[in-house]
Write a protein that holds these residues in place. Structure first.
Motif, short mmCIF file in Angstrom:
data_model
loop_
_atom_site.label_atom_id
_atom_site.label_comp_id
_atom_site.label_asym_id
_atom_site.label_seq_id
_atom_site.Cartn_x
_atom_site.Cartn_y
_atom_site.Cartn_z
N TRP A 1 -29.67 -1.59 5.30
CA TRP A 1 -29.72 -0.93 6.61
C TRP A 1 -28.39 -0.98 7.36
O TRP A 1 -27.96 0.08 7.88
CB TRP A 1 -30.83 -1.54 7.46
CG TRP A 1 -30.71 -1.18 8.92
CD1 TRP A 1 -30.41 -1.98 9.95
CD2 TRP A 1 -30.87 0.14 9.48
NE1 TRP A 1 -30.37 -1.29 11.13
CE2 TRP A 1 -30.65 0.03 10.87
CE3 TRP A 1 -31.17 1.40 8.94
CZ2 TRP A 1 -30.73 1.12 11.74
CZ3 TRP A 1 -31.24 2.49 9.81
CH2 TRP A 1 -31.02 2.34 11.18
N PRO B 1 -35.86 -0.16 11.16
CA PRO B 1 -35.51 -1.07 10.07
C PRO B 1 -34.84 -2.34 10.59
O PRO B 1 -34.10 -2.32 11.57
CB PRO B 1 -34.51 -0.24 9.23
CG PRO B 1 -34.74 1.17 9.63
CD PRO B 1 -35.18 1.14 11.05
N THR B 2 -35.12 -3.43 9.93
CA THR B 2 -34.46 -4.69 10.26
C THR B 2 -33.17 -4.81 9.46
O THR B 2 -32.90 -4.02 8.56
CB THR B 2 -35.39 -5.87 9.94
OG1 THR B 2 -35.74 -5.81 8.54
CG2 THR B 2 -36.66 -5.80 10.77
N LEU C 1 -38.43 3.20 3.84
CA LEU C 1 -37.88 1.96 4.39
C LEU C 1 -38.56 0.78 3.71
O LEU C 1 -39.75 0.52 3.95
CB LEU C 1 -38.10 1.90 5.91
CG LEU C 1 -37.15 2.73 6.79
CD1 LEU C 1 -37.11 4.21 6.41
CD2 LEU C 1 -37.54 2.58 8.27
N HIS C 2 -37.83 0.06 2.86
CA HIS C 2 -38.35 -1.10 2.14
C HIS C 2 -38.10 -2.36 2.97
O HIS C 2 -36.95 -2.67 3.33
CB HIS C 2 -37.67 -1.23 0.78
CG HIS C 2 -37.95 -0.11 -0.16
ND1 HIS C 2 -39.06 -0.07 -0.98
CD2 HIS C 2 -37.25 1.04 -0.41
CE1 HIS C 2 -39.04 1.04 -1.70
NE2 HIS C 2 -37.95 1.73 -1.37
N GLN C 3 -39.16 -3.09 3.26
CA GLN C 3 -39.05 -4.33 4.02
C GLN C 3 -38.91 -5.52 3.07
O GLN C 3 -39.32 -5.44 1.89
CB GLN C 3 -40.28 -4.50 4.91
CG GLN C 3 -40.50 -3.37 5.90
CD GLN C 3 -39.37 -3.21 6.89
OE1 GLN C 3 -38.57 -4.12 7.09
NE2 GLN C 3 -39.28 -2.03 7.50
N PRO C 4 -38.37 -6.63 3.55
CA PRO C 4 -38.18 -7.81 2.68
C PRO C 4 -39.48 -8.36 2.11
O PRO C 4 -39.48 -8.98 1.04
CB PRO C 4 -37.51 -8.82 3.61
CG PRO C 4 -36.90 -8.01 4.71
CD PRO C 4 -37.78 -6.81 4.89
N ASP C 5 -40.60 -8.12 2.79
CA ASP C 5 -41.88 -8.66 2.30
C ASP C 5 -42.51 -7.80 1.22
O ASP C 5 -43.64 -8.06 0.78
CB ASP C 5 -42.85 -8.84 3.47
CG ASP C 5 -43.17 -7.52 4.17
OD1 ASP C 5 -42.67 -6.46 3.72
OD2 ASP C 5 -43.89 -7.56 5.19
N ASP D 1 -32.27 -6.68 7.14
CA ASP D 1 -32.40 -6.89 5.70
C ASP D 1 -33.27 -5.83 5.02
O ASP D 1 -33.70 -6.01 3.88
CB ASP D 1 -32.95 -8.29 5.40
CG ASP D 1 -34.14 -8.65 6.28
OD1 ASP D 1 -34.61 -7.75 7.01
OD2 ASP D 1 -34.58 -9.81 6.22
N ALA D 2 -33.52 -4.71 5.71
CA ALA D 2 -34.29 -3.63 5.11
C ALA D 2 -33.38 -2.79 4.19
O ALA D 2 -32.16 -2.76 4.34
CB ALA D 2 -34.89 -2.74 6.20
N THR E 1 -43.33 -4.57 1.51
CA THR E 1 -44.01 -3.40 2.05
C THR E 1 -42.97 -2.30 2.33
O THR E 1 -41.76 -2.56 2.36
CB THR E 1 -44.73 -3.73 3.36
OG1 THR E 1 -43.77 -4.19 4.33
CG2 THR E 1 -45.77 -4.83 3.12
N SER E 2 -43.45 -1.09 2.54
CA SER E 2 -42.55 0.02 2.84
C SER E 2 -43.30 1.06 3.64
O SER E 2 -44.54 1.12 3.63
CB SER E 2 -42.00 0.64 1.56
OG SER E 2 -43.05 1.23 0.80
#
Length: 862
Positions: free
Chosen positions: A506, A558-559, A530-534, A561-562, A536-537
């Motif tokens: 990001w 997005p964060t 948008l892929h999240q660290p956990d 680390d996304a 999920t997307s």
């Protein structure tokens, strides 16, 4: 009598020789006034048989006779050189080439040693080489197999011990002038004589001698520049020294020595002066026309052969131009980079029957661009889309890869970093120039300049500014051109990147995409996953400063680390794809490339059964040159099939998929028909066959190919068929075509729709009701049906070809493909880049008012 026996007889039984050979022997050895001939007779009687018996790869120092010569002192070897040259000059029989080659090899080897010859001896040598300028008449410079350059090197060594005499200097001047404008070894001879004459000049104010071939505009300009130099000016010698170095640019890239000499000469001349003058010469190269010359060769039978050549630069001045480019490499500012980019594109222009116009000069330009950091890489990215040669595409990729390694980033990241923003904000750049305001806008891939004076729009750039703000005007015009080229290059790069599945951090995305002056115009209308660290997307588009989903609802930003990935329909269920299309259509948000409406290719049952190949795109007839251009544009490797014996009649276009460790192959075969090839023997048509995926040259079962990669490869192949098929040519049947493929043309022109056409149909189902044509048009099956005043017309949604009711009479309308004529400028299209969609709309607009048509070609068919 065999060649060996003839030469043995030449030295053992002169009286028995044929008259011609006897005369050559007498002139070579017996009638020579020097003593060298007598000494050579016994040596050559041993040396020549050994030379004739020498196998390929055998070295001279493995021959006893040659070792015997090398065992003698310097004076003996020097006399042997004179005798060998005289003998070589007099062996003239056509079947004596082996002797000439062998003796030439010995002479060359001896010329690399230290000799004790005088100036008069060297003049004798040059005369025996056929370089006797003291005699009237034409002197040939075809000096094979004599080592002229090595002999000049020996004279140069002599000159270091004592000044050369006037006879030798006069000879060198003649040789310099006679070799001017030549290429290859003769160019090297020219350069060597220039250098020696410059070193031999007397006094501290001696100037280097530089002579250019004046057979083209560059040579003429350089010749005029040299003539106009003030011989007493302090930097004249430096200028001449720099120009002299340019004639040494014969290699693929500058050697370390030449690079050092170019930099030193530039420093002595003054970098700013070199940059300014160099820009003028680069502009001259850009403006030099490529002219076609017609030639006719008449054979003894009376048959004539007509062919063309394309003139740009003479070969010697192509070398000089490379030297210019290498010199400008470390001096390149934005203007020079733009000139180099234009020159590279020109050099790789394809010339019929030849290939690239000037590949060597083009490669010099690519090297210069690659050595200029991020701005140079940006220029490489822009010019990459204009070059179709696979090897050059790979060279550009290697340049970008090397530059990325220096900076410790990936090639994709360095291409991100290299994209200039041109000072754009929300697609606009505003510049105040005196009383005038210039606004550069970039929208939908088109860059435009608009002018105002005190708020009043002007039609064009004010003439008054050409005198007061000439440089600023040039910069704005260059920015307009370059911004549009960059937009197109980056759009194509993004479109080719779907198969990679690249995930962008990001912070990087925010800097180089979302908030970038140019890339934001591409990134914001696109959908991103948008892929999240956990793990999920969610999928979203950036609209009105917020991230929104397919229902137009805000989603979390997005964060840090996304990771962001280009969304693809293969990644989503059908209902989500339809929702995205509805959202974009409702907001009239035009995407810069096909994404929401992107064609989706899933594995079919027949492909599961064939396992390792797909026949979905087989049995089509393509125009080969058009197919080749499309393949290169999409990053595929392909070699044109020709009407000559290559040992096979099947070729593959291949696409590397490094992210998946795969290579896609699209098989094609030549269509052999009488006369269906061009003047260079390249077939006009190819027929299509299977699509395969391989890893380490082994076929990979299609179910094991990642769906995203499979879909993108099949989309490319469908694009090749959809554009290059003869079925798309409305004039192909009427212009003759291939009789055996008339049925194919009919079935393709008006048959089933491919995936591209199916998506086009979906787009038209949404568009037509909103348009002017909506009242008289509707989608029926595979056609857009338009009710005109004269007829009812059926426009095929795949090919764009037209049938007229009631008897399906074919109507040929050749579209005007200029941007101003395609479709209605007020029509919202959901994506850029579908030319056939625009053609269909433009034909519908024309035919709904067929009573207003004035084109006689069309009227005769109605």
């Amino acid at each position: 009598m065999g060649l060996l026996h003839r030469f043995l007889a030449l030295f053992t039984r002169p009286a028995a020789m044929p008259a011609s050979a006897k005369n050559s022997f007498r002139k070579a050895l017996l009638e020579d006034p020097s003593a060298e001939a007598v000494e050579m007779r016994s040596v050559l009687s041993e040396l020549i048989p050994q030379l004739l018996a020498k196998r390929y790869g055998t070295k001279l120092n493995e021959l006893p006779a040659y070792l015997s010569i090398r065992a003698q002192d310097m004076a003996y070897q020097s006399r042997m050189v004179l005798g060998l040259a005289a003998a070589l000059n007099n062996i003239v029989q056509n079947d004596d080439y082996q002797i000439r080659w062998g003796l030439g090899e010995v002479l060359t080897a001896l010329m690399r040693t230290t000799l004790s010859l005088t100036e008069a001896d060297y003049l004798r040598l040059f005369a025996s080489y056929g370089l006797d300028f003291s005699q009237p008449g034409e002197v040939s410079l075809h000096v094979y197999p004599f080592p002229v350059l090595l002999t000049l090197g020996q004279v140069a060594k002599l000159a270091k011990r004592a000044p050369l005499g006037e006879p030798m200097l006069a000879f060198l001047r003649q040789l310099r002038d006679r070799s001017a404008g030549q290429a290859g070894d003769l160019l090297k001879i020219h350069l060597k004589t220039q250098e020696m004459l410059g070193q031999a000049a007397d006094g501290d104010n001696a100037l280097p001698t530089v002579v250019f071939a004046d057979g083209d505009p560059l040579g003429q300009a350089l010749k005029q520049f040299v003539a106009g130099l003030d011989r007493a000016a302090p930097r004249t010698a430096a200028w001449l020294g720099l120009l002299q170095q340019w004639q040494k640019a014969t290699a693929g890239q500058p050697t370390a020595k030449l690079r050092k000499e170019l930099d030193a000469a530039t420093a002595a001349t003054g970098p700013e002066a070199v940059r300014e003058q160099g820009r003028a010469w680069l502009q001259l190269l850009a403006d030099t026309p490529v002219t076609e010359q017609q030639h006719v060769t008449t054979y003894d039978s009376g048959r004539e052969y007509h062919y063309s050549s394309w003139d740009f630069l003479t070969e010697p001045n192509l070398t000089v131009a490379k030297g210019l480019v290498w010199t400008m490499q470390p001096l390149a500012d934005a203007a020079v980079l733009a000139q180099l980019t234009a020159l590279v594109a020109k050099c790789f222009r394809k010339i019929p029957g030849k290939g690239p116009l000037a590949a060597g000069l083009g490669n010099a330009g690519l090297l210069a661009l690659s050595q200029n950091g991020l701005p140079g890489v940006a220029a490489l990215a822009r010019v990459r889309g204009k070059i179709r040669q696979s090897n050059t595409q790979e060279l550009i990729a290697r340049h970008i890869e090397r530059e990325s390694a220096k900076l410790g980033v990936s090639p994709a990241e360095i291409e991100d970093m290299a994209v200039p923003d041109f000072g754009l904000e929300n697609g606009r750049l505003v510049e105040e120039l005196g009383d005038y305001t210039a606004t550069l806008t970039l929208a939908h891939g088109k860059a435009e300049l608009h002018w105002q004076k005190t708020g009043k729009p002007l039609k064009s750039a004010p003439g008054a500014l050409k005198a007061t703000h000439a440089d600023e005007l040039k910069e704005l015009k260059a920015a307009q051109t370059t911004a549009q080229q960059t937009y197109t290059a980056q759009r194509d790069r993004l479109d080719r990147s779907f198969a990679e599945g690249r995930r962008i951090p990001w912070p990087w995305f925010e800097q180089y995409y979302l908030n970038h002056g140019l890339m934001s115009l591409l990134a914001r209308p696109l959908i991103w996953r948008l892929h999240q660290p956990d793990g999920t997307s969610h999928d979203a588009v950036f609209w009105e400063d917020t991230w929104q989903d397919a229902q137009g609802q805000p989603v979390p930003a997005p964060t840090a680390d996304a990771l962001l990935q280009l969304w693809h329909p293969v990644l989503a269920p059908a209902e989500e794809v339809l929702a995205w299309r509805a959202l974009l259509d409702g907001r009239e948000l035009r995407q810069p490339l096909k994404q929401a409406y992107r064609e989706l290719y899933l594995l079919t049952p027949p492909e599961e059964r064939t396992a390792t190949y797909s026949n979905r795109m087989a049995a089509h007839v393509l125009k080969q040159h058009q197919f080749n251009s499309l393949a290169k544009l999409r990053g595929w490797r392909y070699s044109l099939l020709g009407a000559y014996d290559k040992g096979y009649d099947t070729e593959t276009a291949s696409l590397a998929l490094p992210a998946h460790g795969l290579t896609a192959e699209f098989w094609v075969s030549e269509v052999y028909a009488d006369g269906e090839w061009n003047d260079t023997g390249i077939y006009n048509y190819v027929s299509t066959d299977q699509v395969r995926f391989v890893r380490a040259d082994e076929p990979v079962p299609l179910p094991q190919v990642p769906p995203l990669a499979f879909s993108e490869v099949m989309r490319d192949v469908d694009l090749f068929v959809g554009v290059a098929s003869v079925g798309n040519d409305p004039q192909w049947r009427d212009n003759g075509g291939l009789a055996q493929y008339r049925n194919y043309w009919e079935s393709y022109s008006f048959g089933d729709l491919g995936e591209v056409a199916k998506n086009r149909k979906l787009a038209l189902e949404r568009l037509v009701p909103r348009l002017k044509i909506g009242k008289v048009s509707e989608i029926k099956g595979n056609f857009l049906v338009v009710k005109g005043h004269r007829h009812v017309y059926k426009i095929h949604l795949g090919s764009g070809n037209i049938l007229m009711e009631p008897n399906d009479q074919y109507l040929c309308i050749v579209p005007d493909r200029s941007a101003k004529k395609l479709g209605d400028p007020d029509v919202f299209l959901p994506f850029e880049g579908d030319a056939v969609l625009s053609i269909i709309l433009s034909k519908a607009l024309l035919l709904m008012e067929d009573d207003k048509i004035t084109d006689e070609t069309i009227l005769r068919q109605l």
